[in-house]
Design a protein around this motif. Structure first.
Motif, PDB file in Angstrom:
ATOM      1  N   GLN A  65       0.849  -1.178   0.000  1.00 54.29           N
ATOM      2  CA  GLN A  65       0.000   0.000   0.000  1.00 54.29           C
ATOM      3  C   GLN A  65       0.890   1.235   0.000  1.00 54.29           C
ATOM      4  O   GLN A  65       1.922   1.274   0.682  1.00 54.29           O
ATOM      5  CB  GLN A  65      -0.918   0.017   1.221  1.00 54.29           C
ATOM      6  N   GLN A  67       0.530   5.308   0.501  1.00 52.79           N
ATOM      7  CA  GLN A  67      -0.323   6.421   0.898  1.00 52.79           C
ATOM      8  C   GLN A  67       0.546   7.569   1.393  1.00 52.79           C
ATOM      9  O   GLN A  67       1.234   7.440   2.408  1.00 52.79           O
ATOM     10  CB  GLN A  67      -1.320   6.008   1.992  1.00 52.79           C
ATOM     11  N   VAL A  72      -2.929   7.720   7.869  1.00 51.64           N
ATOM     12  CA  VAL A  72      -2.677   6.420   7.258  1.00 51.64           C
ATOM     13  C   VAL A  72      -3.785   5.434   7.623  1.00 51.64           C
ATOM     14  O   VAL A  72      -4.099   5.225   8.802  1.00 51.64           O
ATOM     15  CB  VAL A  72      -1.309   5.866   7.693  1.00 51.64           C
ATOM     16  N   TYR A  81       3.821  -1.262   3.710  1.00 52.23           N
ATOM     17  CA  TYR A  81       3.264   0.089   3.600  1.00 52.23           C
ATOM     18  C   TYR A  81       4.372   1.064   3.214  1.00 52.23           C
ATOM     19  O   TYR A  81       5.501   0.967   3.712  1.00 52.23           O
ATOM     20  CB  TYR A  81       2.685   0.545   4.937  1.00 52.23           C
ATOM     21  N   ILE A  83       4.852   5.137   3.262  1.00 53.22           N
ATOM     22  CA  ILE A  83       4.211   6.352   3.771  1.00 53.22           C
ATOM     23  C   ILE A  83       5.229   7.478   3.885  1.00 53.22           C
ATOM     24  O   ILE A  83       6.443   7.245   3.846  1.00 53.22           O
ATOM     25  CB  ILE A  83       3.548   6.099   5.142  1.00 53.22           C
ATOM     26  N   LYS A 275      -3.792   3.792  -8.568  1.00 53.53           N
ATOM     27  CA  LYS A 275      -3.892   4.788  -7.501  1.00 53.53           C
ATOM     28  C   LYS A 275      -4.366   6.116  -8.063  1.00 53.53           C
ATOM     29  O   LYS A 275      -4.233   6.409  -9.244  1.00 53.53           O
ATOM     30  CB  LYS A 275      -2.515   4.997  -6.837  1.00 53.53           C
ATOM     31  N   ASP A 280      -3.753   9.083  -2.049  1.00 57.27           N
ATOM     32  CA  ASP A 280      -4.489   8.885  -0.813  1.00 57.27           C
ATOM     33  C   ASP A 280      -4.622   7.391  -0.556  1.00 57.27           C
ATOM     34  O   ASP A 280      -3.910   6.583  -1.182  1.00 57.27           O
ATOM     35  CB  ASP A 280      -5.839   9.592  -0.872  1.00 57.27           C
ATOM     36  N   ALA A 281      -5.518   6.995   0.314  1.00 58.14           N
ATOM     37  CA  ALA A 281      -5.589   5.578   0.700  1.00 58.14           C
ATOM     38  C   ALA A 281      -6.221   4.686  -0.368  1.00 58.14           C
ATOM     39  O   ALA A 281      -6.005   3.462  -0.355  1.00 58.14           O
ATOM     40  CB  ALA A 281      -6.371   5.444   2.003  1.00 58.14           C
ATOM     41  N   ARG A 283      -7.087   2.397  -3.439  1.00 59.36           N
ATOM     42  CA  ARG A 283      -6.280   1.552  -4.312  1.00 59.36           C
ATOM     43  C   ARG A 283      -7.168   0.520  -4.981  1.00 59.36           C
ATOM     44  O   ARG A 283      -8.218   0.139  -4.452  1.00 59.36           O
ATOM     45  CB  ARG A 283      -5.158   0.848  -3.514  1.00 59.36           C
TER      46      ARG A 283
END
Length: 286
Positions: A65, A67, A72, A81, A83, A275, A280-281, A283
């Protein structure tokens, strides 16, 4: 964050990728298919296939992921992740670790960002042309290794102190952009090798961000790749040496649908997702 490159996009279904289209198809996916699942074990399935890597080396196909804005969302059921390093605290990193995730620290190494807390440490002489469409950012003169090395070292120290596992260094291809400096590929390679060394000296893994024309020279120094829009630009084959080396290619597209890019990247074992441009979050995966 994604830099729109000043080059003409190539047709995704060009002849060089046509053969791949018969090898795989994108499975159905939604923006919320990841929610509510049990936390994954990031230690499982994320070590290099050879088992000899000195640093954490996520293996091909590892889900992730990415973001970079907003609080988060820790509910996405993936082992990795990525970030923002400045905007997230050690507590956020620790919380992701408690869920079994590895955490990558996003840091721009090729641009000056006027909103960052260390902006006052960058001397005027290393600040170049503004980045197109990204207010408050300017390219850095990557030839000034003696000036930039301690600045990047301090940023990587911050990532290490917060407990991150790896670095995603952004803007590693100034030499093909209008940076305001007469940069060459050799300048870029020297700088990117320094970036890899700084990360490894701190026990952090490091990814090669974009820079597809540098892969041959740098694949052995970097532990994974982060790529944007290789399907859109018809250049995914240039990043494939990372897969051949047993290292993940964390890949995103913005303009194509999953039906268009997944048949290209799934056979290559890329870790692909769709994305939004602002990262942003949300997906959608293959």
């Amino acid at each position: 964050m994604r830099r729109r490159m000043s080059r003409t996009p190539l047709t995704v279904l060009a002849a060089s990728t046509a053969a791949l289209l018969t090898l795989g198809a994108c499975s159905s996916a939604t923006a919320t298919e990841d929610r509510g699942a049990a936390p994954p074990d990031a230690a499982a399935g994320t070590e290099a296939a050879s088992g000899t890597a000195e640093f954490w080396t996520p293996e091909p196909g590892t889900d992730w992921q990415w973001q970079l804005i907003g609080t988060v969302d820790t509910s996405v059921d993936v082992p990795v992740y990525d970030i923002d390093g400045f905007d997230n605290s050690a507590a956020v990193v620790s919380g992701l670790h408690e869920q079994g995730r590895k955490v990558i620290c996003y840091i721009s190494v090729g641009s000056f960002e006027d909103w960052r807390p260390d902006a006052g440490d960058f001397p005027e002489e290393v600040l170049g042309a503004p980045l197109d469409e990204w207010e408050g950012e300017q390219w850095l003169d990557i030839r000034a290794l003696d000036v930039l090395e301690p600045l990047m070292a301090a940023r990587f120290d911050m990532c290490a102190e917060k407990g991150f596992d790896a670095i995603e260094p952004d803007n590693m291809d100034a030499y093909i952009n209008d940076s305001g400096f007469p940069l060459t590929k050799d300048d870029q390679l020297a700088y990117n090798r320094m970036i890899a060394d700084l990360a490894h000296e701190r026990g952090l893994s490091v990814g090669l961000k974009n820079g597809v024309d540098q892969v041959t020279e740098l694949v052995d120094l970097f532990d994974f790749a982060v790529n944007e829009e290789c399907a859109y630009y018809n250049e995914c084959h240039k990043v494939a040496p990372f897969i051949e080396a047993g290292k993940a290619v964390f890949h995103v597209e913005y303009e194509l649908t999953t039906d268009e890019f997944c048949p290209v990247t799934q056979p290559l074992n890329f870790s692909s997702m769709l994305k939004n441009w602002d990262l942003d979050a949300w997906r959608e995966t293959c």
